[in-house]
Scaffold this active site. Structure first.
Site, PDB file in Angstrom:
ATOM      1  N   HIS A 216       0.854  -1.192   0.000  1.00  0.00           N
ATOM      2  CA  HIS A 216       0.000   0.000   0.000  1.00  0.00           C
ATOM      3  C   HIS A 216       0.887   1.237   0.000  1.00  0.00           C
ATOM      4  O   HIS A 216       2.095   1.141   0.243  1.00  0.00           O
ATOM      5  CB  HIS A 216      -0.888   0.029   1.268  1.00  0.00           C
ATOM      6  CG  HIS A 216      -0.087   0.155   2.528  1.00  0.00           C
ATOM      7  ND1 HIS A 216       0.509  -0.932   3.142  1.00  0.00           N
ATOM      8  CD2 HIS A 216       0.266   1.235   3.284  1.00  0.00           C
ATOM      9  CE1 HIS A 216       1.178  -0.528   4.214  1.00  0.00           C
ATOM     10  NE2 HIS A 216       1.053   0.800   4.332  1.00  0.00           N
ATOM     11  N   ASP A 218       0.943   5.178   1.884  1.00  0.00           N
ATOM     12  CA  ASP A 218       0.275   5.886   2.980  1.00  0.00           C
ATOM     13  C   ASP A 218      -0.321   7.167   2.416  1.00  0.00           C
ATOM     14  O   ASP A 218       0.186   7.734   1.444  1.00  0.00           O
ATOM     15  CB  ASP A 218       1.284   6.191   4.099  1.00  0.00           C
ATOM     16  CG  ASP A 218       1.832   4.910   4.732  1.00  0.00           C
ATOM     17  OD1 ASP A 218       1.176   3.864   4.622  1.00  0.00           O
ATOM     18  OD2 ASP A 218       2.924   4.972   5.331  1.00  0.00           O
ATOM     19  N   HIS A 278       4.746   0.028  -0.279  1.00  0.00           N
ATOM     20  CA  HIS A 278       5.510  -0.763   0.680  1.00  0.00           C
ATOM     21  C   HIS A 278       4.621  -1.810   1.335  1.00  0.00           C
ATOM     22  O   HIS A 278       3.397  -1.741   1.251  1.00  0.00           O
ATOM     23  CB  HIS A 278       6.160   0.153   1.733  1.00  0.00           C
ATOM     24  CG  HIS A 278       5.182   1.018   2.466  1.00  0.00           C
ATOM     25  ND1 HIS A 278       4.600   2.148   1.924  1.00  0.00           N
ATOM     26  CD2 HIS A 278       4.663   0.912   3.713  1.00  0.00           C
ATOM     27  CE1 HIS A 278       3.795   2.706   2.796  1.00  0.00           C
ATOM     28  NE2 HIS A 278       3.804   1.973   3.893  1.00  0.00           N
ATOM     29  N   ARG A 288       7.434  -9.131  15.468  1.00  0.00           N
ATOM     30  CA  ARG A 288       7.937  -7.808  15.075  1.00  0.00           C
ATOM     31  C   ARG A 288       6.875  -6.751  15.399  1.00  0.00           C
ATOM     32  O   ARG A 288       5.677  -7.006  15.241  1.00  0.00           O
ATOM     33  CB  ARG A 288       8.246  -7.818  13.569  1.00  0.00           C
ATOM     34  CG  ARG A 288       8.599  -6.467  12.994  1.00  0.00           C
ATOM     35  CD  ARG A 288       9.071  -6.596  11.540  1.00  0.00           C
ATOM     36  NE  ARG A 288       9.475  -5.294  11.065  1.00  0.00           N
ATOM     37  CZ  ARG A 288       8.661  -4.440  10.442  1.00  0.00           C
ATOM     38  NH1 ARG A 288       7.395  -4.774  10.181  1.00  0.00           N
ATOM     39  NH2 ARG A 288       9.103  -3.256  10.074  1.00  0.00           N
TER      40      ARG A 288
HETATM   41  C1  LIG Z   1      -5.220   8.652   8.894  1.00  0.00           C
HETATM   42  C2  LIG Z   1      -5.162   7.409   8.478  1.00  0.00           C
HETATM   43  C3  LIG Z   1      -4.111   6.893   7.569  1.00  0.00           C
HETATM   44  C4  LIG Z   1      -4.412   5.403   7.490  1.00  0.00           C
HETATM   45  C5  LIG Z   1      -5.899   5.399   7.611  1.00  0.00           C
HETATM   46  C6  LIG Z   1      -6.099   6.328   8.802  1.00  0.00           C
HETATM   47  O1  LIG Z   1      -7.441   6.771   8.920  1.00  0.00           O
HETATM   48  C7  LIG Z   1      -5.658   5.628  10.093  1.00  0.00           C
HETATM   49  C8  LIG Z   1      -4.683   4.476   9.849  1.00  0.00           C
HETATM   50  C9  LIG Z   1      -3.757   4.664   8.677  1.00  0.00           C
HETATM   51  C10 LIG Z   1      -3.263   3.336   8.094  1.00  0.00           C
HETATM   52  C11 LIG Z   1      -2.086   2.700   8.836  1.00  0.00           C
HETATM   53  C12 LIG Z   1      -1.686   1.385   8.138  1.00  0.00           C
HETATM   54  C13 LIG Z   1      -1.604   1.529   6.619  1.00  0.00           C
HETATM   55  C14 LIG Z   1      -2.828   2.312   6.078  1.00  0.00           C
HETATM   56  C15 LIG Z   1      -2.859   2.311   4.549  1.00  0.00           C
HETATM   57  C16 LIG Z   1      -4.063   1.745   6.715  1.00  0.00           C
HETATM   58  O2  LIG Z   1      -4.750   0.855   6.276  1.00  0.00           O
HETATM   59  O3  LIG Z   1      -4.328   2.383   7.906  1.00  0.00           O
HETATM   60  C17 LIG Z   1      -2.838   3.686   6.705  1.00  0.00           C
HETATM   61  C18 LIG Z   1      -3.928   4.654   6.238  1.00  0.00           C
HETATM   62  C19 LIG Z   1      -3.445   5.560   5.126  1.00  0.00           C
HETATM   63  O4  LIG Z   1      -2.340   6.114   5.185  1.00  0.00           O
HETATM   64  O5  LIG Z   1      -4.212   5.673   4.166  1.00  0.00           O
HETATM   65  O1  LIG Z   2       5.459  -2.448   9.734  1.00  0.00           O
HETATM   66  C1  LIG Z   2       5.979  -1.823   8.840  1.00  0.00           C
HETATM   67  O2  LIG Z   2       7.181  -1.822   8.636  1.00  0.00           O
HETATM   68  C2  LIG Z   2       5.119  -1.024   7.896  1.00  0.00           C
HETATM   69  C3  LIG Z   2       3.919  -0.396   8.547  1.00  0.00           C
HETATM   70  C4  LIG Z   2       3.167   0.467   7.606  1.00  0.00           C
HETATM   71  O3  LIG Z   2       3.362   0.437   6.434  1.00  0.00           O
HETATM   72  C5  LIG Z   2       2.153   1.403   8.125  1.00  0.00           C
HETATM   73  O4  LIG Z   2       1.864   1.424   9.330  1.00  0.00           O
HETATM   74  O5  LIG Z   2       1.617   2.174   7.309  1.00  0.00           O
HETATM   75 FE   LIG Z   3       2.369   2.111   5.432  1.00  0.00          FE
END
Ligand SMILES: C=C1C[C@]23C[C@@]1(O)CC[C@H]2[C@@]12CCC[C@@](C)(C(=O)O1)[C@H]2[C@@H]3C(=O)O
Ligand SMILES: O=C(O)CCC(=O)C(=O)O
Ligand SMILES: [Fe+2]
Length: 357
Positions: A216, A218, A278, A288
């Site tokens: 995905h 961010d 990533h 981890r």
């Molecule tokens: C602000 C945010 C970014 C995120 C979605 C969220 O509402 C809260 C969690 C964030 C996260 C963390 C893990 C990877 C990710 C893609 C996910 O599924 O939840 C990111 C979201 C993002 O960056 O789009």
């Molecule tokens: O665990 C990791 O190294 C990646 C975590 C991650 O990609 C995320 O929190 O958005």
């Molecule tokens: Fe991420």
């Protein structure tokens, strides 16, 4: 759609069940970990102009870099690590008391992106947006203050670091000090807010068949990630010469933090900075953890390609809140969905809706 009821106690499992067995973890080859291509490490104690140059290069060519000399005290990182471990070591029943509600942001749960996949991930997460107090009280009714203090202290450090790095990113994109004054026109881009994501990847009996966190990007400007000393983070790196892209491991470097470019910086830079794809893979022996601070502008600030670029903006303006909504619906197609095509450019241009900051 997978839900928390499909979840189980990872510790008691000796074989990866079908629900968690991913057909292809080897969609792209892995880069040789000892090869010449390694993620840049930037020491933030360097001169501002050098640091800016290195950051620009890393954002353009890698979409990820590590920072040392960042000023975040080691004991703050260690405390967060140990509170994260304490949280995920609670019995599942207890963690579920702080479950993330279906329409909420904060709380314990599956990977948010799970709904886009038919297989479950070898993963548990806990998202903290705003105060951790309500959820911490549910997890530890008599003993929540250490967790709250740790999270609040960590968020404060992350906000400071995120603003510093974002400042360098904006300067490297051609804005000048005057543009970045707090009262200046782009000052809002520096008032970062952040969400803290705690990630847990239990040891897995067959790591070649299970996925920690699927590929995905961010959504924010930048993500600052602290990982424990077990490797697992990989970025997808295009080859310079037409060869296939490769998964490159971002190894844990003691004391270094990983910073990756998110979709909003990709938009801001009109596609010059790459929001990096990533994922996290799992380990046979070690559990981890990673802690990601995902930062972005205030939810309702519009982000659009900066006016420092000549030529037409490739993306339309969006707020972080709107973009998260798109990401929730379209996942990895969200960025493409706001691309300005020849047709939409004409429409927008006629209606003068494109606002380059
Ligand atoms: C602000 C945010 C970014 C995120 C979605 C969220 O509402 C809260 C969690 C964030 C996260 C963390 C893990 C990877 C990710 C893609 C996910 O599924 O939840 C990111 C979201 C993002 O960056 O789009
Ligand atoms: O665990 C990791 O190294 C990646 C975590 C991650 O990609 C995320 O929190 O958005
Ligand atoms: Fe991420």
């Amino acid at each position: 759609m997978p839900s928390l009821s499909d979840h189980f106690e990872f510790d008691s499992i000796c074989e990866v069940p079908d629900s968690h067995a991913w057909p292809s973890l080897h969609d792209y080859p892995s880069a040789d970990p000892l090869g010449p291509d390694s993620v840049p490490i930037i020491d933030l104690r360097g001169s501002c102009s050098d640091t800016m140059k290195f950051i620009k290069h890393a954002c353009e060519r890698w979409g990820v870099f590590m920072v040392t000399g960042h000023g975040v005290p080691g004991d703050i990182l260690n405390q967060l690590e140990s509170e994260t471990c304490r949280l995920f070591s609670l019995p599942t029943k207890q963690k579920l008391k702080a479950a993330r509600p279906p329409d909420g942001v904060s709380g314990y749960g599956l990977a948010r992106i799970s709904s886009f996949f038919s297989k479950l991930m070898w993963y548990e997460g806990f998202t903290i947006s705003g105060s951790p107090l309500d959820h911490a009280r549910k997890l530890w009714p008599h003993d929540y203050s250490k967790f709250c203090e740790t999270i609040e202290g960590y968020n404060k450090e992350m906000k400071k670091l995120a603003e510093r790095v974002m400042n360098l990113v904006l300067l490297s994109l051609g804005l000048n000090e005057d543009d970045l004054g707090w009262a200046g026109p782009v000052g809002d881009l520096l008032k970062v807010s952040g969400v803290l994501q705690l990630n847990s990847y239990p040891a897995c009996p067959d790591p070649d068949r299970a996925m920690g966190l699927a590929a995905h990007t961010d959504s924010g400007f930048l993500t600052i990630l602290h990982q424990t000393n077990t490797s697992g983070l990989q970025i997808l790196r295009a080859q310079d010469q037409h060869g296939p892209a490769r998964w490159v491991t971002v190894p844990p470097v003691p004391g270094a933090l990983v910073i990756n470019v998110g979709d909003l910086s990709h938009i801001l830079s009109n596609g010059r900075f790459q929001s990096v794809l990533h994922r996290a893979v799992v380990n046979r022996i070690h559990h981890r953890y990673s802690m990601a601070y995902i930062c972005g502008p205030p939810a309702h600030t519009k982000v659009s390609p900066l006016r420092t670029f000549s030529g037409r903006p490739v993306y339309r303006a969006v707020t972080w809140a709107e973009y998260l909504g798109l990401k929730g619906k379209l996942f990895n197609q969200a960025l493409a969905s706001i691309r300005v095509t020849d047709e939409t450019w004409e429409d927008h241009n006629n209606a003068s809706v494109i606002t380059c900051v």
